[in-house]
Design an enzyme around this catalytic site. Sequence first.
Site, short mmCIF file in Angstrom:
data_model
loop_
_atom_site.label_atom_id
_atom_site.label_comp_id
_atom_site.label_asym_id
_atom_site.label_seq_id
_atom_site.Cartn_x
_atom_site.Cartn_y
_atom_site.Cartn_z
N ASP A 1 -0.09 -4.97 15.64
CA ASP A 1 0.47 -4.32 14.65
C ASP A 1 1.55 -4.47 14.00
O ASP A 1 2.73 -4.74 14.16
CB ASP A 1 0.83 -2.83 15.53
CG ASP A 1 1.39 -1.86 14.51
OD1 ASP A 1 1.48 -2.08 13.23
OD2 ASP A 1 1.74 -0.74 15.04
N LYS B 1 3.05 -0.75 4.81
CA LYS B 1 4.21 -0.92 4.38
C LYS B 1 4.21 -1.87 3.09
O LYS B 1 3.83 -1.54 2.05
CB LYS B 1 5.27 -1.07 5.49
CG LYS B 1 5.59 0.14 6.41
CD LYS B 1 6.52 -0.27 7.41
CE LYS B 1 6.53 0.78 8.25
NZ LYS B 1 7.36 2.29 8.08
C1 PLP Z 1 4.83 -0.99 13.76
C2 PLP Z 1 4.37 0.48 13.08
N1 PLP Z 1 3.12 0.82 13.18
C3 PLP Z 1 2.56 1.92 12.42
C4 PLP Z 1 3.44 2.46 11.87
C5 PLP Z 1 3.04 3.74 11.14
O1 PLP Z 1 3.01 3.70 9.79
P1 PLP Z 1 2.98 4.88 8.59
O2 PLP Z 1 4.27 5.60 8.78
O3 PLP Z 1 2.45 4.39 7.54
O4 PLP Z 1 1.81 5.70 9.21
C6 PLP Z 1 4.90 2.24 11.49
C7 PLP Z 1 5.87 2.87 10.63
O5 PLP Z 1 7.00 2.81 10.81
C8 PLP Z 1 5.38 1.10 12.23
O6 PLP Z 1 6.56 0.71 12.03
#
Ligand code: PLP
Length: 399
Positions: free
Chosen positions: A223, A250
């Site tokens: 991730d 992001k």
């Molecule tokens: C490592 C990680 N995965 C997933 C997400 C979730 O992303 P989103 O806020 O765009 O749904 C985040 C958000 O901070 C994150 O830091």
Amino acid sequence: MIWYPYEQMKHMKQPYKIVDANGVYLYTKDQKLIDSVSSWWCMIHGYKHPELTAAIKEQADHFSHVMLGGLTHEPAERLAQKLQDILPGDLNYCFFSDSGSVAVEVALKMALQYYMNRGDKKRTKVLALTHAYHGDTFKTMEVGDDEDYHFVLEAYGPKQNAINIPTEISALEKAFHQYHAELNCFIVEPLLQGAGGMRMYDISFLKRARELCDQYGVLLIFDEVATGFGRTGNRFVADLVQPDILVLGKALVGGYIGHAATVANQKVFDGFYSDDDRHALMHGPTFMGNALACSVALKSIEIFEREHYMEKIKKIEAISHRELDDFHDERIKEIRIMGGCACIEVYDPAVLEGYQEFAYKHGVFSRPFLSYLYSMVPYIITEEELVQVFSTMKAWFQQ
Ligand SMILES: Cc1ncc(COP(=O)(O)O)c(C=O)c1O
């Protein structure tokens, strides 16, 4: 009225109202603030970047959105191709979605279905890390490990399908030994765990994870929603150790429009490619492949490459070390730095109460949480601005 995130609305402090933004700066009606957290870590090029704004406007003159069900379009095709070109190895198959959480959901669904498609219904469990954060949707909460965000899951009792282990090789080996026949995947935020407290760990853990995943036929998911595009000082951690599925979000779009991608390798894709319709990936967010998002992502990647962002990040890391390495205070437990992220962890979260207002007065927007005072600055920040971010942190402890 707006229901704000992560806030007890009854006694929430009034949020700062932003009236304009440019470069690293946010503007309220009476203050100019360096955004030291890049709007939840995504705004890597800063605000109002003329090329990014132009890319959105140009695409909007054609069409803003068409669905990817039965239709396709050039910005989505070009972005999928660009990701294929820049990502390591055979991470070639790109599934778009509208947020990081959804993209992680897609990755987890892919991993589960990969085995279902092979007739293996026993691999129902996910291995993940303690202090993991993968989003706020239900499956991402389940694989996550953060009571402060996800305590609501207590209602369901002990977790059935996720196991969380610390970033220690001994724990990793033990978990694989014990659970390998039930695991479909191991998901990690590679090298840097963000919302779980800016925790940093060594690449040797990921190398061993890759070996064990290969040995036991478990899929490895990175991730990189937060770490992708340079945050750890590596372009992608996937450049160092290759996962089977990579999730980006992001910074993928330079922070301009919510969008994300779940990118699978050949092996995973082949697990879905068959004459059986039931082997298809049954997922399709309305806004997947949004044309404005794809156009701005393409421009963002172009700028990232053209302007040598990896060098900028190395410089940010060096300045962070210079400014923070020798800083001591008895209330500080640890100072951690990796790439474009710096974190001061204190023993007692009460120490950080009032910091946001203090930083505001010093021209910095900061959002500490729990025991963590951190920066994840836009990569375009100047040395002077970065020093201001750290001087403000240090001044808080020295007053
Ligand atoms: C490592 C990680 N995965 C997933 C997400 C979730 O992303 P989103 O806020 O765009 O749904 C985040 C958000 O901070 C994150 O830091």
